[in-house]
Design an enzyme around this catalytic site. Sequence first.
Site, mmCIF file in Angstrom:
data_model
loop_
_atom_site.group_PDB
_atom_site.id
_atom_site.type_symbol
_atom_site.label_atom_id
_atom_site.label_comp_id
_atom_site.label_asym_id
_atom_site.label_seq_id
_atom_site.Cartn_x
_atom_site.Cartn_y
_atom_site.Cartn_z
ATOM 1 N N LYS A 13 0.843 -1.209 0.000
ATOM 2 C CA LYS A 13 0.000 0.000 0.000
ATOM 3 C C LYS A 13 0.873 1.252 0.000
ATOM 4 C CE LYS A 13 -1.997 -1.181 3.913
ATOM 5 N NZ LYS A 13 -1.380 -2.481 4.205
ATOM 6 N N ARG A 88 -9.907 0.844 8.652
ATOM 7 C CA ARG A 88 -9.425 -0.476 9.075
ATOM 8 C C ARG A 88 -10.542 -1.371 9.600
ATOM 9 N NH1 ARG A 88 -3.655 0.005 8.504
ATOM 10 N NH2 ARG A 88 -2.776 -1.667 9.694
ATOM 11 N N ARG A 127 11.546 -5.688 4.977
ATOM 12 C CA ARG A 127 11.346 -4.231 4.817
ATOM 13 C C ARG A 127 12.403 -3.418 5.568
ATOM 14 N NH1 ARG A 127 5.552 -2.151 5.454
ATOM 15 N NH2 ARG A 127 5.628 -3.523 7.256
ATOM 16 N N ARG A 159 11.102 -1.631 10.962
ATOM 17 C CA ARG A 159 9.951 -1.157 11.737
ATOM 18 C C ARG A 159 9.791 -2.025 12.974
ATOM 19 N NH1 ARG A 159 4.802 -0.066 7.962
ATOM 20 N NH2 ARG A 159 3.795 -1.383 9.515
ATOM 21 N N ARG A 170 -0.908 -9.800 13.009
ATOM 22 C CA ARG A 170 -1.305 -8.671 12.137
ATOM 23 C C ARG A 170 -2.167 -9.170 10.980
ATOM 24 N NH1 ARG A 170 4.261 -5.805 10.825
ATOM 25 N NH2 ARG A 170 3.020 -4.524 9.414
HETATM 26 P P1 AP5 Z 1 4.789 -1.652 1.907
HETATM 27 O O1 AP5 Z 1 4.483 -0.804 0.736
HETATM 28 O O2 AP5 Z 1 5.497 -1.053 3.042
HETATM 29 O O3 AP5 Z 1 3.474 -2.435 2.386
HETATM 30 P P2 AP5 Z 1 2.181 -1.913 3.165
HETATM 31 O O4 AP5 Z 1 0.989 -2.523 2.513
HETATM 32 O O5 AP5 Z 1 2.223 -0.450 3.297
HETATM 33 O O6 AP5 Z 1 2.393 -2.676 4.527
HETATM 34 P P3 AP5 Z 1 2.304 -2.143 6.033
HETATM 35 O O7 AP5 Z 1 3.012 -3.165 6.855
HETATM 36 O O8 AP5 Z 1 2.720 -0.726 6.129
HETATM 37 O O9 AP5 Z 1 0.780 -2.264 6.276
HETATM 38 P P4 AP5 Z 1 0.112 -2.242 7.649
HETATM 39 O O10 AP5 Z 1 -1.293 -2.112 7.236
HETATM 40 O O11 AP5 Z 1 0.437 -3.393 8.528
HETATM 41 O O12 AP5 Z 1 0.804 -1.030 8.389
HETATM 42 P P5 AP5 Z 1 0.321 0.432 8.744
HETATM 43 O O13 AP5 Z 1 1.502 1.295 8.744
HETATM 44 O O14 AP5 Z 1 -0.858 0.804 7.967
HETATM 45 O O15 AP5 Z 1 5.629 -2.903 1.356
HETATM 46 C C1 AP5 Z 1 6.130 -3.885 2.253
HETATM 47 C C2 AP5 Z 1 7.526 -4.314 1.791
HETATM 48 O O16 AP5 Z 1 7.418 -5.012 0.550
HETATM 49 C C3 AP5 Z 1 8.493 -3.157 1.540
HETATM 50 O O17 AP5 Z 1 9.783 -3.573 1.891
HETATM 51 C C4 AP5 Z 1 8.415 -2.942 0.014
HETATM 52 O O18 AP5 Z 1 9.610 -2.441 -0.515
HETATM 53 C C5 AP5 Z 1 8.128 -4.353 -0.486
HETATM 54 N N1 AP5 Z 1 7.259 -4.411 -1.650
HETATM 55 C C6 AP5 Z 1 6.128 -3.708 -1.877
HETATM 56 N N2 AP5 Z 1 5.559 -4.082 -3.042
HETATM 57 C C7 AP5 Z 1 6.356 -5.071 -3.551
HETATM 58 C C8 AP5 Z 1 6.309 -5.872 -4.732
HETATM 59 N N3 AP5 Z 1 5.313 -5.727 -5.628
HETATM 60 N N4 AP5 Z 1 7.283 -6.775 -4.927
HETATM 61 C C9 AP5 Z 1 8.291 -6.919 -4.048
HETATM 62 N N5 AP5 Z 1 8.399 -6.197 -2.917
HETATM 63 C C10 AP5 Z 1 7.435 -5.273 -2.669
HETATM 64 O O19 AP5 Z 1 -0.163 0.212 10.258
HETATM 65 C C11 AP5 Z 1 0.770 -0.090 11.262
HETATM 66 C C12 AP5 Z 1 0.048 -0.176 12.617
HETATM 67 O O20 AP5 Z 1 -0.539 1.097 12.926
HETATM 68 C C13 AP5 Z 1 -1.131 -1.158 12.674
HETATM 69 O O21 AP5 Z 1 -0.706 -2.463 12.978
HETATM 70 C C14 AP5 Z 1 -1.971 -0.534 13.781
HETATM 71 O O22 AP5 Z 1 -1.379 -0.820 15.030
HETATM 72 C C15 AP5 Z 1 -1.816 0.950 13.523
HETATM 73 N N6 AP5 Z 1 -2.823 1.509 12.601
HETATM 74 C C16 AP5 Z 1 -2.578 2.079 11.385
HETATM 75 N N7 AP5 Z 1 -3.700 2.539 10.823
HETATM 76 C C17 AP5 Z 1 -4.694 2.245 11.710
HETATM 77 C C18 AP5 Z 1 -6.091 2.454 11.679
HETATM 78 N N8 AP5 Z 1 -6.689 3.069 10.646
HETATM 79 N N9 AP5 Z 1 -6.810 2.007 12.749
HETATM 80 C C19 AP5 Z 1 -6.227 1.408 13.809
HETATM 81 N N10 AP5 Z 1 -4.890 1.179 13.884
HETATM 82 C C20 AP5 Z 1 -4.131 1.603 12.848
HETATM 83 MG MG MG Z 2 2.433 0.883 4.888
#
Ligand code: AP5
Ligand code: MG
Length: 216
Positions: A13, A88, A127, A159, A170
Amino acid sequence: MNIILFGPPGAGKGTQADIIVKNFKLIKISTGDLLREEMEQKTDLGLKIKSRMDQGKLIADDIITDLITKIISEKKSVEDIIFDGYPRNLNQAKILDTLIKKYNQRISCVLSLDVDKETLKKRILGRIICTNCGMTFNKYFNPPNEKTHDCGANYLKLRSDDTENTINSRIEIYTNQTLPILEYYEDKKILHKIDATGEIDKIYEEIRGIITSLET
Ligand code: AP5
Ligand code: MG
């Protein structure tokens, strides 16, 4: 145009959102990035949420709503936004609809990135993020090098929630609490499912096609 980038942890994402904002007049709002910033700056909120964030548990809806409402009121509209990792759960999806309606806006599309569990795990464990410029890399798929990153190795970090221990929970939280919202958007006929297992550029091409078709 407002877009939601939807998908499990590690689906890409953030990676796709960063490419989209470089190519379209859109701004990214990532609740995960906002929460990590609070933790980095050790604000009261940052200290309060750290333990839940590290365990990969969702943060309370009222905290998330406060963050989103603040940004939207500063921006004075809900226009041309890409939401990354928000909403979410169904409650957050309904709150977002209410906020948007106040500005006579709507969600144009939900791009749901679909990736199998084994690939997600590898992406998460590989990552690497830069705490200076915010770029995301991957030990296995796109390691940082002199051509792609110039902040220096000192800023490159893992992270705190990217651990073997938290990955399964997760993904489970995503499956139980987040994935069911897709039905809500499917009913609104704004859902686009994307196979996001391939290369970053190829996935972006598909996304670009969808966004371009919405513009015309
Ligand atoms: P990346 O682009 O970083 O993936 P992502 O989908 O953004 O994954 P996240 O882990 O950030 O999602 P998340 O939903 O767990 O975390 P968030 O920060 O939202 O890509 C991942 C890796 O793969 C990278 O190394 C990239 O280079 C690689 N990659 C990408 N595409 C690729 C491809 N096509 N091929 C090969 N490699 C690739 O949330 C974190 C925490 O915050 C949550 O757990 C929760 O505690 C809290 N939180 C956030 N939002 C909320 C909400 N709305 N409500 C409640 N809690 C929340
Ligand atoms: Mg992300």
